[in-house]
Design a protein around this motif. Structure first.
Motif, PDB file in Angstrom:
ATOM      1  N   TYR A 151      10.358   1.469  -1.417  1.00  0.00           N
ATOM      2  CA  TYR A 151      10.441   0.396  -2.414  1.00  0.00           C
ATOM      3  C   TYR A 151      11.573  -0.562  -2.084  1.00  0.00           C
ATOM      4  O   TYR A 151      11.443  -1.786  -2.207  1.00  0.00           O
ATOM      5  N   LYS A 152      12.678   0.017  -1.646  1.00  0.00           N
ATOM      6  CA  LYS A 152      13.831  -0.829  -1.311  1.00  0.00           C
ATOM      7  C   LYS A 152      13.473  -1.767  -0.161  1.00  0.00           C
ATOM      8  O   LYS A 152      13.805  -2.955  -0.195  1.00  0.00           O
ATOM      9  N   ASN A 153      12.763  -1.228   0.814  1.00  0.00           N
ATOM     10  CA  ASN A 153      12.333  -2.070   1.937  1.00  0.00           C
ATOM     11  C   ASN A 153      11.376  -3.155   1.482  1.00  0.00           C
ATOM     12  O   ASN A 153      11.429  -4.285   1.953  1.00  0.00           O
ATOM     13  N   ASN A 180       0.832  -1.209   0.000  1.00  0.00           N
ATOM     14  CA  ASN A 180       0.000   0.000   0.000  1.00  0.00           C
ATOM     15  C   ASN A 180       0.863   1.254   0.000  1.00  0.00           C
ATOM     16  O   ASN A 180       0.544   2.253  -0.650  1.00  0.00           O
ATOM     17  N   ALA A 181       1.962   1.205   0.742  1.00  0.00           N
ATOM     18  CA  ALA A 181       2.865   2.361   0.807  1.00  0.00           C
ATOM     19  C   ALA A 181       3.443   2.644  -0.575  1.00  0.00           C
ATOM     20  O   ALA A 181       3.472   3.792  -1.034  1.00  0.00           O
ATOM     21  N   LEU A 209      20.845   5.768  -3.449  1.00  0.00           N
ATOM     22  CA  LEU A 209      19.611   5.033  -3.218  1.00  0.00           C
ATOM     23  C   LEU A 209      18.998   4.686  -4.567  1.00  0.00           C
ATOM     24  O   LEU A 209      18.627   5.573  -5.329  1.00  0.00           O
ATOM     25  N   SER A 210      18.937   3.412  -4.885  1.00  0.00           N
ATOM     26  CA  SER A 210      18.308   3.015  -6.150  1.00  0.00           C
ATOM     27  C   SER A 210      17.637   1.669  -5.957  1.00  0.00           C
ATOM     28  O   SER A 210      18.025   0.891  -5.082  1.00  0.00           O
ATOM     29  N   VAL A 211      16.617   1.417  -6.761  1.00  0.00           N
ATOM     30  CA  VAL A 211      15.901   0.140  -6.669  1.00  0.00           C
ATOM     31  C   VAL A 211      15.882  -0.503  -8.042  1.00  0.00           C
ATOM     32  O   VAL A 211      15.821   0.177  -9.068  1.00  0.00           O
ATOM     33  N   ARG A 212      15.951  -1.825  -8.041  1.00  0.00           N
ATOM     34  CA  ARG A 212      15.917  -2.596  -9.287  1.00  0.00           C
ATOM     35  C   ARG A 212      14.479  -2.943  -9.596  1.00  0.00           C
ATOM     36  O   ARG A 212      13.732  -3.375  -8.720  1.00  0.00           O
ATOM     37  N   GLY A 213      14.079  -2.721 -10.814  1.00  0.00           N
ATOM     38  CA  GLY A 213      12.698  -3.044 -11.184  1.00  0.00           C
ATOM     39  C   GLY A 213      12.570  -3.143 -12.684  1.00  0.00           C
ATOM     40  O   GLY A 213      13.563  -3.098 -13.425  1.00  0.00           O
TER      41      GLY A 213
END
Length: 1426
Positions: A642-644, A611-612, A863-867
């Motif tokens: 997102y990372k979490n 939800n977040a 800070l980066s996220v894989r997607g």
């Protein structure tokens, strides 16, 4: 306010009930503990009476009490601590959440459809708990104990003695100064003696005897024998006994552990939470049988610190374990349940109510005696209130006398006590009277706390009176609330007032007043209370007759904020979500952002990571109006959440990222290698690249060219499985079929990214996501589908972009490559990348970040996220069938699903010395290099173009020129021979077949075979071939498309051929303009005595402008090519050997043409040379361009005639003789004018050469070197009718008929005659008639003059034909007939002998084609007199 389970009357009645204390011996407590219950808990579910009760009021009138409930509590000698109350209320609200799967109430208001929970059980739980946990106060008696149950077990040695001890203990608690808590209603409290008997273990006989003794001692009304525990605990567990206790016990013992994790306690000290004059110093010293209050903390403290919280959590965890695992009432049967219910009924009927009735009478009597009245208070009420009223003072005028205390025996308190008793037993009318009286007394004494209490209960009593004799006095409540809050500083009592009044107003549909009341009590001292009241106010707004949706949403947001401050994260989240329904999609973007941000934060705190993520995603994907700094903060927050979320499931599928936007439909797919750049003189074929814009017209042209060449290869038919080659697929191309890609050749996918934010985005490790299924197209079996993985690089190689920066609000394309290493089916699914942000606060390398960042110069904030993001392309909408037109259906778009085929040859083409500018008609020699860069040989190399007349590779007869481009710089492109000066101006003959130049084979002239040596180009091999170019005849910029077609030696199932495209851009400037006409010669015989010769007039004009640097043109040769005619000689009068033309000069040339003798197959070339060198026009490249111009001319006329298809069909049925007549005027003669141009360029003289073609078809009709532009017709009115297609009989024109017979007069040019000797002069004249057609023709000659005017006589002169005036002859095909005539003249002069009129008709026709035959020029004779 939200809907409640209870009605307002039930709610108020249950909020104020008679309180009964319970004092148990240890043995009695042990008996009840066998059921995991205390005595008070044991009887609690049975405390509501199921039948009506009757009692009498002081006037002895019968009063009915319905649905009465009593409350039995253990005696607690310490008042509850404020901190503990706050803790309990917090926990009650935390535990009560909306039920899972609860159907929400849908409210439609205007444009809004809102899903709102109709009930708010957490508010009701809070309200109930709040009212129950209110400490007893001295200014009112509603919370004071009316009676006390003394409970002793029958198994004790001396129960009566025990009763005595308990009675003394109760007396000590009530009357000793040690204890100020609990509070008792009257000094003489009702004691009710209960003997508890355990049926399973005790002796029933002993219990009965003890009970008998009790009845004698305390009376039958004052004692009771209660038998419990009938059930043996080891009996079968199959019996399902209901558990009525759980719903009551859950409210005290919190079951839900989650709420404690989220509970945060503020360290604010709330001193004035309870300030009603109660002495807070408590003394211990109670015996062990007294219970501590469930809200009692280990030490009296105003607020909870972390240590208290830890203890509370631990005890609650313990209680959770004990309560959830053990059933209640395990030793009780249904009979025991009935016994307990009967016990409460008996106690109420026989003990409690008679006691209350007696007390009311006593109080009434005391009041009467005090007032000295003869009648009871009840009967005198009317008089009191109808008399003069004391004006009420305003709150501001009253002194702060909240600290004033009355002694317990004060008469004012006795009225209040009586009022409270009447209220508890539902005697509201009497209660109202007493409250009203007490209110006046208190106000007179300015005892504000007491007065506020009386006002509050007077208002409630007035509302609850049956039959509603008076309206609800809301102003009483207003005054009470203001007094409690502002003067007494007691928010607890003010809150109770608000809760009661709001519920009453709601029941009267006065939602606006209720909302105002609730909002007024919100304050900083209690976030939880403020949150609950704001939420109820919001529900008031939505429940109005005209729902106030935006006010609802606004107050929900405020409530959510206060819930959040109170540590109620779940409720805060729920409030924000409900408000979001109103703000969503209404253009209130900043409000939406705030709500989504808060929802994201709260969801993250509650570990609802999905939800977040969803909430933060909404902030980013909507067109945000936030400033860049705020957007950057949102982005960082989103990445963190997102990372979490991804760390929780590291092995799960890659999440979908919302940024940057991808315009899927703009995705382009390119198959093949990138184009090589030009190297020096070498210019690579333009082919196709991603840098070119799509042009639908050009795309259609390439498709037509490919179809043309494929159809020629397949002998005129296009195969059914033909699929045009598409190198670049985009939104405009036809993507309905699976595209074909070749193994080991890259596939480039161009993805269009857009950054909607005002902060830059950094994508790292950006690559394509794909799925591959290996297939061997030559074998039968297929492989397994492979997802992208590190081990599959041997199947499909993936190229990654290390860093890809998209500046703020920028649209940028990324080109990503795949290298297929196996055959099979490839599916490109999307892109995968790390999304990160750039540190924008600092300038990087001195560059202002707002200007835009250069790749390699930015700093990631780590800070980066894989997607991933999927490329989902919607195909075109279908609109063919009726079903498709009436519904919305989309076809497939397969541009991302290529089939990887077997190895194919790959051709590269380079052009050497290729010009960009030419003169019209200029011939230039260039070279083409063909290179096979693949690992398999190629064959069947062909080139197709819409402009085959622009280039040639040379005919079959031409000797290959040496392959050295530099050597041919100033050499002629033509094949030349030095001529003999004696042969000047006479024709030099040669012949050639069209088959030698690729024509006449029945194939398409546009498809040209490239003359490769051995017809094969091996892997890695290259070959250079000469290519002659001729500038197009029209000036301007020309785009000429070449399509090179080639095949593999090995035939493949999927891909049959490959193509390579090249677009040449040539700018042509004007050179010469040539006009030519042909007419029949009057001289019938040529040198060979044949009667067929013609004169050819050629008009050459230099229309070149001097801008191009051309000094002059030289006409070096004129050649003819025809199957039937040839040039014989030049009849120029000028003596110049060379014909030079400066700018805008014109030359006129005249030639004699005669018929050829050669066969039908070959063309005769006749060259008339003006210079020293003869250009052999039957050789390459002169003949090539001639034949190509011939075929294009033929195509043009063929297209024009094609428009008259209907008429042509009719003509075919007519007699062949018509065709014979038409043939007479036709001539098949083609002229080639060869020239040289002298050009000065960079102070260097160049010699350019070229040729122009003129095609002569009709005698007397002017022909041009390039087609004349037809003038547009003037605007005419539209005619709205269909033209009738009536067949016009194929009738030759007069022009064609006039050429049937050729006439010629032979006579002396001058004739001398002596008119003195003889007055008549006779001159012999021979008339030659020649039949030009192959048919038999009837000829009629008429010699009679037919003057039309006197002018004609003057011109012709007067002479007469002697002899026969009409002749009729028949001429066979091609026959020449000589007719002898005599002309008679009477005087001298110049005469025109061309007066004979000749008529001709075909033999088998009547008069249809008869027409006059005219001479081409006047036949003048001069008659002289001697």
């Amino acid at each position: 306010m939200a809907q409640c389970v209870q009605s307002v009357q039930e709610f108020i009645q249950d909020s104020f009930v008679p309180l009964v204390a319970a004092l148990c011996s240890e043995e009695a407590e042990r008996l009840t503990r066998r059921n995991n219950l205390s005595f008070a808990e044991l009887v609690r579910p049975f405390c509501r009476l199921t039948s009506e009760v009757h009692m009498r009021d002081p006037n002895n009138q019968l009063h009915i009490i319905k649905n009465l409930k009593i409350a039995v509590n253990n005696i607690i000698t310490h008042p509850p601590q404020p901190g503990a109350i706050r803790k309990l209320l917090h926990d009650v609200v935390s535990v009560s959440q909306p039920a899972e799967g609860l159907v929400a109430n849908v409210i439609t208001a205007g444009d809004y459809d809102l899903n709102i929970s109709a009930t708010t059980p957490w508010f009701e739980s809070y309200r109930e708990c709040f009212l129950q946990s209110m400490p007893a106060s001295d200014h009112e008696f509603l919370n004071h104990y009316v009676a006390c149950m003394l409970v002793v077990s029958s198994s004790e040695p001396d129960p009566v003695e025990q009763f005595l001890k308990l009675s003394q203990e109760q007396h000590r608690i009530q009357h000793s100064s040690e204890y100020s808590y609990p509070k008792w209603f009257i000094p003489n409290t009702l004691k009710y003696y209960v003997l508890l008997h355990d049926v399973s273990t005790g002796e029933e006989q002993r219990a009965d005897s003890i009970y008998e003794e009790m009845k004698q001692r305390y009376g039958t009304q004052g004692c009771y024998l209660l038998k419990i525990n009938s059930r043996v605990s080891n009996r079968g567990a199959d019996e399902q006994i209901p558990d009525p206790w759980s719903q009551y016990l859950q409210k005290n013992t919190i079951q839900n552990q989650d709420s404690y994790e989220d509970y945060t306690v503020s360290n604010k000290n709330t001193d004035h939470l309870i300030s009603d004059g109660i002495d807070s110093e408590m003394k211990d010293g109670l015996s062990n049988n007294f219970k501590t209050h469930p809200l009692q903390l280990d030490h009296p403290s105003g607020s909870l610190d972390s240590a208290d919280y830890m203890k509370a959590s631990t005890s609650l965890q313990d209680s959770k374990k004990s309560n959830s695992g053990t059933p209640h009432g395990a030793c009780l049967t249904l009979t025991d349940h009935d016994r307990i219910r009967q016990f409460i009924q008996e106690f109420t009927f026989r003990g409690l109510l008679p006691h209350i009735e007696k007390t009311i009478r006593q109080l009434n009597d005391q009041l009467i005696s005090r007032k000295g009245l003869s009648r009871s208070l009840f009967s005198a009420t009317k008089k009191w209130f109808s008399g003069s009223k004391v004006p009420e003072k305003s709150i501001n005028e009253l002194k702060n006398t909240s600290g004033l205390l009355y002694p317990p025996e004060a008469p004012e308190l006795q009225i209040r006590k009586m009022a409270d008793l009447c209220f508890l037993v539902q005697h509201y009318e009497l209660a109202y009277s007493c409250y009203h009286t007490a209110k006046k007394d208190f106000l007179n004494d300015q005892a504000m706390l007491y007065a506020a209490g009386a006002l509050e209960m007077a208002a409630v009593s007035a509302f609850l009176q049956p039959g509603a004799p008076r309206p609800y006095p809301a102003h009483y409540m207003e005054t009470a609330i203001q007094t409690y809050r502002d003067i007494c500083k007691n928010m607890v009592l003010a809150e109770r007032c608000v809760l009661l009044s709001a519920e009453i107003l709601k029941s009267q549909s006065k939602y606006s007043e209720a909302a105002a009341l609730l909002i007024r009590l919100t304050s900083e001292d209690s976030d939880l209370r403020s949150a609950l009241l704001l939420e109820q106010a919001a529900h008031c707004f939505i429940n109005m007759k005209s729902p106030m949706v935006r006010k609802f949403a606004f107050h929900m947001i405020l409530a959510g904020h206060r819930f959040s401050k109170a540590g109620q994260k779940k409720h805060a989240l729920r409030c924000y979500c409900q408000a979001m329904q109103v703000y969503k999609g209404k253009g209130w973007s900043l409000a939406e952002d705030h709500i989504n941000f808060t929802i994201g934060r709260q969801s993250f705190t509650l570990r609802q990571l999905d939800n977040a993520v969803s909430a933060f995603r909404h902030i980013l994907i909507n067109d945000s109006k936030q400033p860049p700094a705020q957007q950057g903060a949102f982005l960082r927050e989103y990445l963190y959440v997102y990372k979490n979320a991804t760390q929780l499931s590291p092995d799960g599928p890659l999440p979908q990222l919302p940024l940057p936007y991808i315009n899927s439909s703009a995705t382009r797919v390119f198959f093949g290698h990138d184009r090589r750049p030009a190297e020096g003189e070498k210019q690579a074929a333009t082919h196709v690249s991603l840098d070119q814009e799509y042009d639908s017209e050009s795309s259609q042209q390439w498709k037509e060219l490919e179809e043309q060449v494929v159809s020629v290869i397949n002998k005129g038919t296009t195969p059914s499985n033909f699929q045009p080659t598409q190198f670049c697929l985009n939104r405009y191309s036809d993507n309905s079929k699976f595209p074909l890609a070749v193994i080991e050749e890259p596939i480039t996918v161009e993805v269009s990214f857009r950054n909607p934010l005002k902060v830059p985005l950094l994508l790292t490790d950006l690559s394509l996501l794909w799925k591959f299924q290996p297939k061997d197209f030559s074998a039968k079996h297929d492989g397994e589908t492979k997802e992208q993985g590190t081990c599959d690089e041997d199947m499909v190689g993936t190229e990654a972009i290390a860093e890809f920066l998209i500046n703020s609000e920028e649209t940028k394309v990324a080109r990503l490559k795949l290298f297929p290493h196996q055959t099979g089916e490839l599916h490109i699914l999307g892109v995968v990348y790390n999304l990160g942000s750039v540190q924008g606060a600092v300038s990087l390398d001195g560059i202002d970040p707002s200007i835009g960042l250069q790749t390699g110069k930015f700093v990631s904030n780590g800070l980066s996220v894989r997607g991933r993001q999927d490329l989902e392309i919607q195909g075109p909408r279908l609109n063919n069938t009726k079903e498709e037109k009436t519904s919305i259906k989309y076809g497939p778009d397969r541009r991302l699903d290529p089939i990887i085929t077997e190895e194919m040859p790959l051709l590269e083409v380079f052009f050497i010395n290729f010009p960009t500018g030419l003169l019209c008609g200029e011939i230039r020699k260039a070279y083409v290099e063909f290179v096979n860069v693949s690992k398999c040989p190629l064959t069947a190399l062909k080139v197709v173009s819409k402009h085959p007349e622009f280039f040639t590779f040379g005919g079959n007869t031409a000797a290959l020129t040496p392959l050295s481009p530099s050597a041919s710089e100033n050499c002629s492109a033509y094949k030349t021979v030095v001529t003999d000066p004696t042969s000047v101006r006479t024709a030099l003959l040669s012949s050639a077949s069209s088959a030698d130049f690729g024509l006449g084979t029945g194939g398409s002239p546009e498809v040209i075979q490239v003359p490769l040596p051995d017809a094969v180009l091996l892997p890695g091999a290259s070959v250079q071939l000469p290519m002659w170019l001729r500038g197009p005849d029209e000036e301007g910029v020309h785009e000429i498309n070449f399509l090179f077609y080639y095949e593999s030696i090995k035939k493949h199932s999927k891909m049959c051929h490959r193509v390579l495209r090249h677009t040449a851009v040539i700018c042509t400037s004007r050179s010469l303009h040539i006009r030519a006409t042909v007419c029949r010669s009057n001289a019938l015989g040529d040198e060979e005595g044949r009667g067929d010769n013609m004169l050819l007039f050629v008009d050459v004009e230099n229309i070149n402008t001097s801008e191009t640097g051309v000094k002059e043109f030289h006409i070096v040769q004129v050649s003819s090519n025809s199957k039937h005619w040839k040039l014989q000689k030049s009849v120029n009068i000028s003596g110049d050997k060379d014909t030079k033309l400066a700018s805008r000069e014109r030359a006129k040339l005249c030639f004699k043409a005669v018929r050829c003798k050669n066969s039908e197959e070959n063309y005769t070339f006749a060259d008339i040379v003006f210079g020293n060198e003869q250009i052999i026009s039957s050789a390459s490249p002169c003949a090539d361009f001639f034949f190509q111009s011939l075929s294009s001319e033929f195509k043009r006329t063929h297209v024009q005639s094609h428009t008259h298809a209907s008429q042509r069909a009719v003509k075919q049925s007519f007699d062949e003789t018509v065709r014979l007549i038409q043939k007479c005027s036709e001539v098949d003669l083609n002229i080639v004018v060869l020239w040289k141009a002298y050009v000065v360029e960079d102070s260097k003289q160049l010699i350019l050469e070229g040729q122009h073609h003129v095609t002569l078809n009709t005698v007397g009709k002017e022909a041009f070197s390039f087609p004349q532009k037809q003038e547009l017709p003037e605007t005419v009115l539209l005619k709205f009718f269909r033209p009738e297609n009536t067949p016009v009989p194929a009738r030759p024109t007069p022009e064609q008929l006039s050429n049937l017979i050729k006439t010629s007069l032979h006579y002396p040019e001058s004739f001398n005659h002596s008119f003195h000797q003889k007055s008549l002069c006779l001159v012999p004249v021979t008339l030659l008639l020649s039949n030009c057609s192959q048919a038999v023709v009837d000829v009629m000659i008429d010699l009679r003059h037919k003057p039309t005017s006197s002018e004609a006589l003057e011109i012709h002169g007067s002479f007469t034909w002697l002899g026969q005036t009409q002749y009729k002859l028949q001429l066979k095909g091609q026959e020449v007939y000589s007719l002898q005539l005599k002309a008679c003249f009477v005087h001298t002069g110049v005469y025109n002998l061309g007066t004979p009129r000749v008529f001709a008709k075909l033999v088998d026709q009547v008069t249809l084609f008869e027409t006059s035959q005219q001479n081409s020029m006047p036949a003048l004779i001069i008659i002289n007199n001697i």
